[in-house]
Design an enzyme around this catalytic site. Structure first.
Site, mmCIF file in Angstrom:
data_model
loop_
_atom_site.group_PDB
_atom_site.id
_atom_site.type_symbol
_atom_site.label_atom_id
_atom_site.label_comp_id
_atom_site.label_asym_id
_atom_site.label_seq_id
_atom_site.Cartn_x
_atom_site.Cartn_y
_atom_site.Cartn_z
ATOM 1 N N ASP A 169 7.888 9.357 12.245
ATOM 2 C CA ASP A 169 7.058 10.660 12.232
ATOM 3 C C ASP A 169 5.817 10.446 12.180
ATOM 4 O O ASP A 169 4.921 10.478 12.986
ATOM 5 C CB ASP A 169 7.770 11.311 11.287
ATOM 6 C CG ASP A 169 7.481 12.911 10.813
ATOM 7 O OD1 ASP A 169 6.846 13.424 11.578
ATOM 8 O OD2 ASP A 169 7.868 13.356 9.970
ATOM 9 N N ARG B 295 24.622 13.073 8.186
ATOM 10 C CA ARG B 295 24.446 11.516 8.946
ATOM 11 C C ARG B 295 25.661 11.218 10.124
ATOM 12 O O ARG B 295 25.416 10.669 10.949
ATOM 13 C CB ARG B 295 24.453 10.550 8.160
ATOM 14 C CG ARG B 295 23.072 10.418 7.105
ATOM 15 C CD ARG B 295 23.063 9.238 6.500
ATOM 16 N NE ARG B 295 22.251 8.862 5.270
ATOM 17 C CZ ARG B 295 21.058 9.078 5.246
ATOM 18 N NH1 ARG B 295 20.315 8.882 6.530
ATOM 19 N NH2 ARG B 295 20.255 8.958 4.328
HETATM 20 P P1 IMP Z 1 7.467 8.662 8.344
HETATM 21 O O1 IMP Z 1 6.891 7.519 7.398
HETATM 22 O O2 IMP Z 1 6.449 10.084 8.250
HETATM 23 O O3 IMP Z 1 7.009 8.299 9.851
HETATM 24 O O4 IMP Z 1 8.869 8.917 8.413
HETATM 25 C C1 IMP Z 1 9.713 8.153 8.652
HETATM 26 C C2 IMP Z 1 11.016 8.195 7.783
HETATM 27 O O5 IMP Z 1 11.026 9.629 7.386
HETATM 28 C C3 IMP Z 1 12.063 8.065 8.664
HETATM 29 O O6 IMP Z 1 12.697 6.684 8.409
HETATM 30 C C4 IMP Z 1 13.443 9.031 8.220
HETATM 31 O O7 IMP Z 1 14.085 8.431 7.243
HETATM 32 C C5 IMP Z 1 12.308 10.161 7.680
HETATM 33 N N1 IMP Z 1 12.272 11.405 8.579
HETATM 34 C C6 IMP Z 1 11.115 11.756 9.373
HETATM 35 N N2 IMP Z 1 11.460 12.884 9.991
HETATM 36 C C7 IMP Z 1 12.878 13.090 9.739
HETATM 37 C C8 IMP Z 1 13.691 14.042 10.571
HETATM 38 O O8 IMP Z 1 13.251 14.873 11.492
HETATM 39 N N3 IMP Z 1 14.946 14.099 9.957
HETATM 40 C C9 IMP Z 1 15.431 13.267 9.226
HETATM 41 N N4 IMP Z 1 14.727 12.257 8.641
HETATM 42 C C10 IMP Z 1 13.403 12.346 9.074
#
Ligand code: IMP
Length: 179
Positions: A105, A167
């Site tokens: 994300d 999940r």
């Molecule tokens: P980042 O560090 O913002 O890239 O987020 C990564 C982590 O956030 C992922 O491994 C997920 O655990 C969680 N995450 C981000 N977006 C989503 C989503 O749309 N649904 C569920 N989990 C998410």
């Protein structure tokens, strides 16, 4: 916390579409690592389903390992801080490593994991993510294997959760947009 019933979520990727793409990623990995060995590292808990399907599409010799970090604390937004919850059980020095994530994300978790594992001197380090919210991501390296690029929506299913739930859905669906 109460959650919307499953019918309220918008279907995004069917289980058949996911299976087809996972097989393509496995075939790509097989081509690129022919004649070599791999350590495939799943990031728990979200990547568990993707990882178990992906490794069954890989036919080069491999070992599995897992790690867990957290940045979401169960909600919809990253806390901005990545915490180790548990680490690998084996050395990755001089090994070919593929890190398997459910979703990238903001890229905060991906950057943290990539840089942490690189310090352990693997022979090669590739990053594989099932989903990529490209518009949100700021990362310092290339994503080597991407299942699907998706819009900036909160998604659940096939390993992805909302507050620990959903999940087990075989497909991926998006949280309804608030009107
Ligand atoms: P980042 O560090 O913002 O890239 O987020 C990564 C982590 O956030 C992922 O491994 C997920 O655990 C969680 N995450 C981000 N977006 C989503 C989503 O749309 N649904 C569920 N989990 C998410």
């Amino acid at each position: 916390m109460t959650h919307p019933p499953i019918e309220a979520f918008e279907p995004m990727l069917s289980s058949a579409t996911i299976a087809e793409r996972v097989a393509e990623l496995g075939a790509q990995i097989n081509r690129e690592f022919q004649g070599q060995e791999l350590i495939v590292v799943g990031v728990l808990k979200g990547a568990a389903l993707f990882m178990s399907d992906l490794i069954r599409c890989i036919d080069v010799p491999l070992r599995c390992d897992f790690l867990r970090v957290s940045s979401y604390e169960g909600g919809l937004k990253s806390t901005g801080v990545v915490r180790w919850e548990f680490d690998l059980t084996q050395t990755i020095e001089d090994q070919n490593v593929i890190l398997v994530e459910d979703i990238v994300d903001t890229g905060l978790t991906a950057n943290f994991l990539y840089e942490s594992l690189l310090l352990r001197r693997p022979r090669s380090l590739k990053f594989c993510t099932l989903l990529h919210k490209e518009a949100n991501t700021r990362i310092n390296f290339d994503l080597d294997y991407i299942g699907f690029t998706i819009p900036n929506r909160f998604v659940i299913g096939y390993g992805l959760d909302l507050d620990g739930k959903y999940r087990n859905l075989p497909h991926i669906a998006a949280l309804p947009v608030e009107s």
